[in-house]
Design a protein around this motif. Structure first.
Motif, PDB file in Angstrom:
ATOM      1  N   ARG A 143      19.429   3.314  84.592  1.00  8.58           N
ATOM      2  CA  ARG A 143      19.712   2.671  83.307  1.00  8.58           C
ATOM      3  C   ARG A 143      19.270   3.617  82.175  1.00  8.58           C
ATOM      4  N   GLU A 158      19.657   2.569  78.442  1.00 11.20           N
ATOM      5  CA  GLU A 158      18.700   1.519  78.081  1.00 11.20           C
ATOM      6  C   GLU A 158      17.305   2.101  77.899  1.00 11.20           C
ATOM      7  N   GLY A 218      19.482  -4.556  80.153  1.00 11.69           N
ATOM      8  CA  GLY A 218      20.761  -4.674  79.469  1.00 11.69           C
ATOM      9  C   GLY A 218      20.732  -5.629  78.297  1.00 11.69           C
ATOM     10  N   PHE A 229      27.437  -1.820  83.666  1.00 12.28           N
ATOM     11  CA  PHE A 229      25.970  -1.796  83.736  1.00 12.28           C
ATOM     12  C   PHE A 229      25.506  -2.029  85.168  1.00 12.28           C
TER      13      PHE A 229
END
Length: 775
Positions: free
Chosen positions: A369, A372, A321, A296
């Motif tokens: 990300r 996410e 996250g 991540f």
């Protein structure tokens, strides 16, 4: 039952290598110096250490010899409608417009606002665990190890409690060494209510959990385990389960939350999950968890010379996250950290689409990300059938619309009708699909999700818009979010600048997406619709108005009338003279009105906006105020000025997340921008490296931030000058780079770079990397 369709992106992750200094960079894991450390006592849930794995969340806090872990699960919802079921089918948009035309404002208010006055629908808390230690054991501090997403509680004696919410399994583990708890107790939300002495949570709270009318939780115990099963509404039952095991000098506790959406027997499933985790042990469970978080963090990183801002940035990326995953619910107002004080969460913990959801998911694109962020896009995609029904039943159109304020299932919650039932909120939500496509350059996502969802919103808008006597498309009703609250004055003259900008951005993005997909007829339709909306409403000096009639004359929290500057790039610093006038006059007007009625997110939004127009000093000023005055000591954004320094007249502390994510995005906007000055035209984005840097950020760098077009960018700045940068391509195409290098010519690693005006251009193949350095 909650279902998920994994949204896949084909974004190519490219390693940066080479001889120049920028290429030696690799994304950094968060440095321990920036970890969140809280000295004990931590005596309230909203100042606790936040932990989570997307599905479940936990808040670690306590004082003296007591440690608490507040519990949450993202899909614990009470979906019972307050009042008449499916009221929106009876009290339709057109009926509301007809009544408002007659001046029957109170009637419409009772239709659309009444539903929100009930206890439900609402997000539900999950209770807490309390660990009582021997009296001599006094907790000293708490620390969030961001790199590995672990919480630590340290005692004066040297004893330590470690905990993490597994990134790969739906369980959490606690390991205690150096001491043994005298008691491990599990409390249901009603138990917490009975323990709490602070009333029903204040004006923004939904009231106490006792108002839900649930039966008492059914509690159970075995030799080492304890659980409760709570019967909620509409057949939902959920089980909170903890199990304890002694391993030599270690006390190991496993916990999970299961529900009838997982299994007909949530207790058996919970027992199975905890038993498996305890059998593996803390270190064995931790290994894949740490690997997940390493991957991540390796997506991107930034470095700025401001400790407070860097800490906030790292923490907010961590929130993605911890609270947003592909196979879990997306973040509502408080993410997976629902209030733990015997009350229901502020504003029902719902999904507000007049700002909150859009801004919560505004900072993931540049940091890469994507999974996410896809949590929210999947959520919207999976509810498209309901949203299509809502468009038909409430608006009387084809296409789809997501309510301005909605529950986990997607049902409208009502509220101030001017924004809770506004169709243009769907246009703003569609913008996130568009941005996801721009940054990933994922053609499959464009074809399969972005264009279908967004074009359905476009069809709903076209169904509502009607030509006036001047041939301009107008909505039956118009407003600007939260301006004039819920008074009759809040119904503005169609179209308000907010509605106009939101819908115009939608139509232009649809034109762009249609062109990319080879749909010329569609592109022509959307272009014509965008043009038919007409120009923005301004004063003679360029100040953006609320609508054709009203000017914003007092301080306000929502930048709705200037949304065309940010996040939409309809009015840009690189535009024509009229654009320049609108930006200058409107920002001066907002400055003159002052910040008396701003809340925390206003400062971080304004920071983004000022960075977008190249004003780094104003951007960092607003960001600094946000970080200083509008976050609690654990980093959570609260709406009011906690310093009571006069930054705002609001000094209360309801916790919501969107202000945090806007602050993270403000950092991105100062470091890297890539928007097009002509939205609607395919492949016209321009990369701007360090476009809005304040002087005090003389040295800064970033690694693997993403830009529109699927580009990955790294750069280094020293002594207020860019020293090097590199850009890698995820797909073949033309790369454009703004020359903002103070007259210095870059040294390129490739041939064929041309210059048109102040923009460098080069065509890169998929996987190719351009590197620049400066003498």
């Amino acid at each position: 039952m909650y279902r998920t369709t994994v949204l896949k992106t084909s974004f190519l992750i490219l390693n940066i290598c080479g001889s120049l200094s920028v290429n030696a960079q690799q994304p950094k894991l968060p440095e321990s110096a920036y970890n969140l450390i809280l000295k004990a006592p931590v005596s309230t849930w909203d100042e606790a250490l936040p932990l989570g794995n997307g599905l479940m969340g936990g808040l670690l806090w306590g004082e003296q010899n007591t440690i608490r872990l507040s519990l949450d699960r993202g899909d614990l919802w009470d979906e019972r409608t307050h009042g008449e079921k499916e009221w929106w089918k009876k009290y339709t948009y057109q009926k509301g417009a007809d009544m408002i035309a007659k001046g029957e404002f109170k009637t419409v208010g009772s239709w659309w606002d009444e539903a929100y006055h009930g206890v439900s629908p609402t997000k539900l808390p999950g209770g807490r665990i309390e660990l009582k230690f021997p009296v001599k054991e006094l907790v000293k501090d708490f620390e969030l190890m961001e790199a590995t997403a672990e919480g630590i509680a340290r005692f004066n004696s040297g004893a330590v409690l470690n905990t993490f919410y597994s990134a790969t399994d739906p369980v959490a583990l606690l390991s205690i060494k150096g001491t043994v708890p005298d008691a491990v107790q599990l409390f249901s939300p009603m138990d917490v209510f009975r323990k709490n002495t602070k009333g029903d949570g204040g004006p923004s709270s939904g009231g106490s959990v006792s108002k839900l009318g649930y039966p008492e939780a059914i509690k159970g115990k075995s030799a080492n385990a304890e659980w409760y099963i709570q019967e909620a509404a509409d057949g939902l039952k959920y089980c909170v389960y903890i199990d304890t095991k002694k391993n030599g000098n270690e006390t190991l506790i496993a916990l999970t939350i299961t529900s009838t959406t997982d299994s007909k027997d949530p207790l058996a499933l919970a027992r199975q999950r905890c038993t498996a985790a305890l059998n593996k042990g803390y270190q064995a469970m931790r290994k894949p968890h740490v690997k997940w978080w390493k991957e991540f963090w390796e997506k991107s990183s930034v470095s700025v010379p401001d400790t407070a801002v860097q800490k906030q940035y790292n923490l907010v990326q961590y929130f993605y996250g911890a609270a947003s995953r592909l196979k879990a619910p997306p973040m509502p107002l408080q993410g997976v950290w629902t209030a733990d004080n015997g009350t229901l969460p502020p504003w029902k913990g719902d999904y507000h689409n007049d700002l909150n959801t859009q801004m919560t998911y505004i900072a993931y694109q540049q940091s890469g990300r994507y999974d996410e962020g896809a949590s929210y896009l999947n959520f919207l995609w999976e509810r498209r059938t309901f949203f299509q029904d809502f468009a038909r039943d409430f608006y009387g159109t084809s296409g789809l619309a997501c309510p301005g304020v909605m529950s986990y299932s997607g049902q409208p919650l009502g509220g101030w009708g001017q924004y809770s039932m506004s169709p243009s909120m769907s246009a703003w939500s569609a913008h996130l699909f568009y941005l996801h496509w721009l940054y990933t350059a994922d053609d499959a996502f464009l074809k399969e999700k972005a264009y279908p969802w967004s074009s359905d919103v476009g069809e709903c808008m076209l169904g509502l818009l009607k030509k006036d006597s001047n041939g301009l498309l107008k909505l039956p009703l118009s407003s600007s979010p939260e301006i004039f609250d819920d008074s009759p004055k809040a119904w503005l003259q169609p179209n308000s600048n907010y509605d106009l900008m939101s819908i115009k951005m939608l139509f232009l993005s649809l034109k762009e997406m249609a062109e990319e997909m080879g749909k010329p007829a569609d592109a022509k339709k959307w272009a014509a619709a965008a043009l038919a909306l007409g120009d923005f409403h301004t004063k003679a000096d360029g100040t953006l108005l609320l609508d054709a009639k009203y000017e914003l004359t007092s301080s306000h929290r929502h930048l709705s009338n200037i949304i065309g500057i940010y996040p939409f790039n309809l009015i840009t610093s690189e535009g024509n003279k009229k654009d320049q006038q609108m930006i200058e006059a409107s920002t001066k007007s907002w400055d003159k009105l002052g910040t008396r009625s701003w809340v925390g997110y206003t400062f971080s939004w304004m920071s983004c906006l000022r960075a977008r127009v190249g004003d780094g000093e104003a951007a960092v000023k607003n960001l600094d105020i946000f970080v200083k005055a509008f976050v609690l000591r654990n980093g959570f954004h609260v709406n009011g000025d906690q310093t009571k320094s006069g930054y705002s007249g609001f000094t209360y502390r309801p916790f919501t997340l969107e202000g945090n994510f806007l602050a993270s995005q403000a950092v991105h906007e100062m470091l890297l921008q890539s928007w097009s000055a002509t939205p609607g035209d395919v492949h016209t984005g321009v990369i701007r490296v360090f476009p809005a840097m304040p002087k005090k950020w003389a040295d800064a760098s970033f690694t693997n931030l993403r830009a529109e077009g699927g580009f990955m960018v790294s750069a280094v700045r020293k002594n207020n000058k860019t020293t090097s940068f590199s850009i890698s391509a995820a797909k073949s195409g033309k790369l454009r780079i703004k020359d903002n290098f103070d007259g210095r010519a870059p040294k390129w690693n490739l041939k064929g770079i041309t210059k048109a005006g102040d923009v460098y251009e080069v065509t890169l193949n998929k996987g190719q990397k351009l590197v620049a350095s400066f003498n």
